[in-house]
Design a protein around this motif. Structure first.
Motif, PDB file in Angstrom:
ATOM      1  N   ASP A  71       0.826  -1.215   0.000  1.00  0.00           N
ATOM      2  CA  ASP A  71       0.000   0.000   0.000  1.00  0.00           C
ATOM      3  C   ASP A  71       0.858   1.261   0.000  1.00  0.00           C
ATOM      4  N   ARG A  76      -1.745   3.686  -1.997  1.00  0.00           N
ATOM      5  CA  ARG A  76      -3.154   3.403  -1.729  1.00  0.00           C
ATOM      6  C   ARG A  76      -3.532   3.779  -0.306  1.00  0.00           C
ATOM      7  N   MET A  77      -2.630   3.477   0.639  1.00  0.00           N
ATOM      8  CA  MET A  77      -2.859   3.802   2.044  1.00  0.00           C
ATOM      9  C   MET A  77      -1.495   3.869   2.729  1.00  0.00           C
ATOM     10  N   SER A  95      -3.399   5.516  10.207  1.00  0.00           N
ATOM     11  CA  SER A  95      -3.298   5.393   8.756  1.00  0.00           C
ATOM     12  C   SER A  95      -3.959   6.579   8.076  1.00  0.00           C
ATOM     13  N   LYS A  97      -5.683   7.275   4.311  1.00  0.00           N
ATOM     14  CA  LYS A  97      -6.137   6.671   3.060  1.00  0.00           C
ATOM     15  C   LYS A  97      -6.612   7.794   2.142  1.00  0.00           C
ATOM     16  N   THR A  99      -7.890   9.805  -1.257  1.00  0.00           N
ATOM     17  CA  THR A  99      -8.662   9.680  -2.488  1.00  0.00           C
ATOM     18  C   THR A  99      -7.964  10.586  -3.480  1.00  0.00           C
ATOM     19  N   ALA A 106      -7.772  12.834   2.463  1.00  0.00           N
ATOM     20  CA  ALA A 106      -7.246  11.619   3.096  1.00  0.00           C
ATOM     21  C   ALA A 106      -8.013  11.375   4.393  1.00  0.00           C
TER      22      ALA A 106
END
Length: 192
Positions: A71, A76-77, A95, A97, A99, A106
């Motif tokens: 990731d 991706r993350m 974390s 994540k 977009t 995030a």
């Protein structure tokens, strides 16, 4: 913006706070990661059901850590283990994540081991994650956190880091089976 257009991340550089080291996981973290998820499984189940379902054994933990590494490389993350710098105790993780759209957002998620709660570690880790989110690595325009209504500590951590309560955004998919949208508070922080 597409993830491939972002500058490469120095994969193993930690984020340092006054008491914490936040860094991507390495294979030798498997036992500590598995131990916290195992010990706090019941407490974390409602907020992290997918992770807990994926980590039933130590071998599962190793595979998940490998996926976190992938990731990072695919952007991706971005998952960071949270370690107390003095003594090296594993405390949890945080974390981001993203977009990857014209406006990069995030979502931040985090958890701590039960014995690490109440010492300000989540606030400290979130401060570092906010810096990462707005850094050239992710370059987010907005950071978001979803907190359960029945988790006032998590809400307080978001507010202490400058996040504002916002109305929920329409979702392209339905919430988790047992999660009603009314059970979730949404917080956001825009790029300064």
């Amino acid at each position: 913006m597409h993830p491939a257009d972002l500058p490469p991340f120095p994969a193993r550089l930690p984020l340092l706070t006054p008491r914490l080291t936040l860094r991507p996981y390495v294979p030798s973290d498997e036992a500590a990661f598995f131990a916290v998820l195992g010990k706090d499984r019941a407490r974390l189940q409602e907020a992290f059901p997918a992770r807990l379902a994926a980590v039933q054994t130590s071998a599962d933990a190793g595979r998940i850590l490998e996926s976190f590494d992938l990731d990072w490389h695919t952007k991706r993350m971005f998952v960071l283990g949270i370690w107390r710098t003095a003594g090296g105790q594993y405390l949890g993780d945080i974390s981001l994540k993203p977009t990857w759209a014209r406006t990069v957002t995030a979502e931040i998620g985090y958890y701590l081991a039960s014995e690490a709660e109440g010492y300000g570690y989540a606030r400290e880790a979130l401060t570092a994650a906010v810096q990462l989110g707005f850094s050239p690595i992710i370059n987010a325009d907005r950071l978001v956190i979803r907190c359960r209504v029945d988790n006032p500590r998590s809400c307080a951590v978001a507010v202490a880091n400058g996040f504002q309560l916002v109305p929920p955004q329409p979702r392209l998919w339905s919430p988790r089976k047992l999660e009603k949208e009314s059970d979730i508070l949404h917080f956001a922080l825009n790029r300064p």
